[in-house]
Scaffold this motif. Structure first.
Motif, mmCIF file in Angstrom:
data_model
loop_
_atom_site.group_PDB
_atom_site.id
_atom_site.type_symbol
_atom_site.label_atom_id
_atom_site.label_comp_id
_atom_site.label_asym_id
_atom_site.label_seq_id
_atom_site.Cartn_x
_atom_site.Cartn_y
_atom_site.Cartn_z
ATOM 1 N N LEU A 241 -6.185 6.995 -8.697
ATOM 2 C CA LEU A 241 -4.742 7.067 -8.498
ATOM 3 C C LEU A 241 -4.206 8.428 -8.945
ATOM 4 O O LEU A 241 -3.373 9.038 -8.269
ATOM 5 C CB LEU A 241 -4.060 5.945 -9.269
ATOM 6 N N THR B 252 -0.207 6.211 -0.674
ATOM 7 C CA THR B 252 0.397 5.345 -1.682
ATOM 8 C C THR B 252 1.217 6.141 -2.682
ATOM 9 O O THR B 252 2.336 5.757 -3.031
ATOM 10 C CB THR B 252 -0.693 4.556 -2.434
ATOM 11 N N SER C 290 -0.541 4.317 -15.543
ATOM 12 C CA SER C 290 -1.826 3.901 -14.976
ATOM 13 C C SER C 290 -2.959 4.772 -15.524
ATOM 14 O O SER C 290 -2.794 5.982 -15.690
ATOM 15 C CB SER C 290 -1.791 4.011 -13.450
ATOM 16 N N ASN D 41 -5.935 4.617 -13.903
ATOM 17 C CA ASN D 41 -6.889 4.664 -12.797
ATOM 18 C C ASN D 41 -7.123 6.116 -12.366
ATOM 19 O O ASN D 41 -6.197 6.824 -11.994
ATOM 20 C CB ASN D 41 -6.358 3.832 -11.619
ATOM 21 N N LEU E 146 4.056 0.446 -3.423
ATOM 22 C CA LEU E 146 3.770 0.064 -4.802
ATOM 23 C C LEU E 146 2.464 0.710 -5.245
ATOM 24 O O LEU E 146 1.458 0.626 -4.532
ATOM 25 C CB LEU E 146 3.655 -1.465 -4.924
ATOM 26 N N VAL F 51 0.338 -0.189 -7.208
ATOM 27 C CA VAL F 51 -0.755 -1.149 -7.388
ATOM 28 C C VAL F 51 -1.478 -1.434 -6.075
ATOM 29 O O VAL F 51 -2.539 -2.050 -6.071
ATOM 30 C CB VAL F 51 -0.237 -2.472 -7.978
ATOM 31 N N GLU G 53 0.820 -1.217 0.000
ATOM 32 C CA GLU G 53 0.000 0.000 0.000
ATOM 33 C C GLU G 53 0.850 1.262 0.000
ATOM 34 O O GLU G 53 0.498 2.264 -0.618
ATOM 35 C CB GLU G 53 -0.942 0.021 1.205
#
Length: 227
Positions: free
Chosen positions: A114, A145, A109, A111, A45, A47, A42
């Motif tokens: 994110l 993160t 990414s 996302n 990384l 991810v 968490e």
């Protein structure tokens, strides 16, 4: 759902059925080791932004209480060591990845959350300064993160980052684990109210950032009125 219900469910769970979003499922399957791995992912990384760090720490503290009726009993010293190791090593790894890969890591990414977290992390670094932002980020999901690699990409001094991520990591991990342990030790059958308690913990974990935002707005208002 009570601990007896969770215990019954855990008997039919296979390792492949572990719910990565549920603290109880993770702890039942992996114990203290799971705490270290989840916190490393968490905080180190990109991810791992979806993992339940706050609720995992608090629930782990509850499961350390002697005589609990949960599906698993954990050792408090082991949980504390695992939590601290995972959080500190994860943050330092994220910083090093950001230092080497820069913003290209985030650009890969798609996302939305994110990218929103990255924008918030950069805003924290700009608005509050490196030290305060690194500590505050520990208490904000997703931001904790992405702030570490962002700090590396923005060339925050390594010694500054390391000092304040260690301070923030210790306060966050030890504080939440001991809070869960203290509540479980003082309130009988607290496991019956686990879900609302965990939700409350997540809200409380955002308090340091909320207080800082309110204080800063108050300071701006007073400065504006003085002119």
């Amino acid at each position: 759902m009570t601990w007896p219900d969770l215990a019954a469910a855990s008997q039919v769970l296979s390792p492949q059925a572990v719910n990565l979003l549920d603290a109880g499922s993770l702890l039942s399957a992996f114990g203290a080791l799971g705490v270290a791995v989840v916190l490393f992912a968490e905080t180190g990384l990109l991810v791992g932004f979806f993992l339940p760090g706050d609720s995992l720490l608090f629930t782990a503290g509850l499961l350390c209480v002697p005589g609990n009726h949960g599906p698993v009993h954990l050792s408090l010293p082991q949980v504390l060591c695992a939590a601290v190791a995972g959080a500190l090593l994860g943050a330092q790894t994220g910083y090093l990845l950001g230092r080497r890969g820069g913003r290209s890591l985030l650009a890969r990414s798609r996302n939305r959350k994110l990218h929103e977290g990255a924008a918030k992390a950069e805003e924290l670094l700009d608005r509050y300064g490196h030290a305060k932002a690194i500590v505050l980020a520990r208490f904000v999901p997703i931001v904790r993160t992405v702030l570490n690699p962002m700090a590396g990409a923005l060339n925050v001094q390594a010694r500054v980052f390391t000092l304040w991520q260690v301070i923030g990591g210790l306060v966050w991990t030890v504080g939440l684990v001991l809070a869960g342990y203290a509540l479980g030790s003082s309130v009988p059958n607290v496991d019956r109210y686990l879900l609302p308690i965990v939700a409350l913990v997540v809200l409380v974990s955002l308090a340091p950032l909320a207080v800082e935002v309110i204080r800063r707005r108050g300071s701006r208002t007073s400065n504006g009125s003085s002119h």
